[in-house]
Design an enzyme around this catalytic site. Structure first.
Site: not given
Ligand code: UD1
Length: 355
Positions: A199
């Site tokens: 991820h």
């Molecule tokens: C975040 C953390 C990472 C952690 C990971 C675990 C940061 C910088 N990164 O990464 O350290 O290991 O979480 O999951 O904080 N999204 C959904 N549903 C949700 C949340 C997110 O679909 O409930 C999608 C969103 O469209 C977003 C993408 O996932 O664009 C990334 O979400 P984001 O919170 O930016 O970071 P993660 O990649 O989840």
């Protein structure tokens, strides 16, 4: 009365906050609040964890949601600052390295009289990943740095953290895992398989890197069934880049809940991952881990022979996987601080220091 605010917000945070809330609930005379920033909002990344880990409903959800890094951190800062001004706690406790951790830490650091405590301090991979930047910045402005291992404390000290602020207490995620061990027998899949997770933005947002890593997993799938619970970020990238054909070789599934994930990890022949938290969890469960990197923020897992830093060379990774399948893997040693009292040590320290 002492007042503490605990912050959670994204999937890996829930695992770390659960034992801290349990420990503070066991004490009398503490006014405590739980804040959910809302960085993760999908039920499979949040609600399932709150339920699996018996975390009480947060006092407030800041509903920051997704966005660019700047957008997400700024939104956390603005909303958390307002909440803190209303509550004015003695200490704020942030965990891990996600954007919510940094946003809340920055907001608190400029509010006079409120102490900032960072749980999982000092872990370093010495790169420029979003998580590493968050870790370094949060440690720099924290009053109390609770480090999982002595190695992590030495990292923090090397960056100038005062010795008296740094405390080696163990890894709170291990407290959580210990507490749910009896439940793991029920959900466990029984067949012969490897668990694969991916991820990190550097691995999934770049089509070349993602294709290469999926190809490695596909190669391993020639030797053993590969279960692949797919993070929303990764799934979006797979669709965007047109890599859905890999589902013909890997067992794609939605992300797993905590108990389901730990049961799956416990029974796996090995773990192939880019996740930091899972490296620690695999160590505790004595499942060999192959980390798709040359560095880790959890060096103790390597020292205890639970974790091999295989990097991303196809032949190296596949050959390490085959070694495990052929029984060529050293015995995994126990880690330190597996006593289930990490959170109790932290909360006791904080409540004795506050006015
Ligand atoms: C975040 C953390 C990472 C952690 C990971 C675990 C940061 C910088 N990164 O990464 O350290 O290991 O979480 O999951 O904080 N999204 C959904 N549903 C949700 C949340 C997110 O679909 O409930 C999608 C969103 O469209 C977003 C993408 O996932 O664009 C990334 O979400 P984001 O919170 O930016 O970071 P993660 O990649 O989840």
């Amino acid at each position: 009365m002492i007042k503490l605010i605990f912050v959670t917000g994204a999937r890996p945070n829930f695992v770390k906050i659960a034992p801290l809330i349990k420990a503070v609930r066991a004490l009398k005379g503490i006014d405590w609040k739980l804040v959910h920033t809302g960085q993760h909002y999908d039920p499979i990344l949040t609600d399932v964890f709150l339920k699996d880990l018996s975390i009480p409903a947060p006092n407030i959800n800041l509903n920051v949601g997704s966005g660019s890094h700047a957008n997400q951190v700024a939104s956390v800062m603005t909303k958390f600052e307002l909440y803190c001004l209303g509550e004015y706690p003695d200490s704020v406790i942030v965990v891990g390295d996600v954007n919510s951790t940094l946003g809340c830490a920055l907001a608190v650091s400029k509010l006079p009289g409120i102490k900032l405590a960072h749980v999982e301090a000092g872990c370093r991979v010495f790169d420029h990943s979003p998580e590493e930047i968050n870790r370094v910045l949060v440690d720099k402005i924290s009053d109390y740095l609770f480090c999982p291992t002595a190695h992590d404390r030495s990292n923090a000290l090397a960056e100038g953290a005062p010795f008296t602020n740094c405390h080696v207490v163990g890894d709170v995620a291990v407290d959580t895992l210990r507490s749910i061990l009896p439940k793991l027998t029920y959900d466990a899949p029984s067949s012969h398989y490897a668990l694969f997770t991916l991820h990190r933005p550097a691995n999934v947002d770049n089509p070349k890197a993602l294709k290469h890593l999926l190809t490695i997993a596909r190669e391993i799938a020639r030797h053993i069934r590969v279960l692949f619970p797919v993070h929303p970020r990764t799934l979006r990238a797979i669709k965007r880049f047109g890599f859905r054909q890999f589902a013909n070789h890997l067992d794609f599934s939605p992300p797993l809940g905590y108990i389901q994930c730990m049961a799956t990890l416990k029974n796996a022949q090995f773990l192939l991952t880019d996740s930091g938290g899972l490296q620690v969890e695999a160590h505790f469960l004595k499942t060999p881990c192959l980390t798709l990197d040359k560095i880790t923020g959890h060096m103790a897992t390597v020292a205890c022979r639970a974790n091999t830093l295989v990097g991303t060379n196809l032949h190296t990774v596949v050959s390490a996987a085959r070694d495990i399948l052929n029984g060529r893997h050293s015995q995994i040693l126990d880690g330190d601080f597996w006593d289930g009292r990490v959170a109790a040590r932290i909360v006791t320290y904080l409540t004795q220091r506050s006015p």
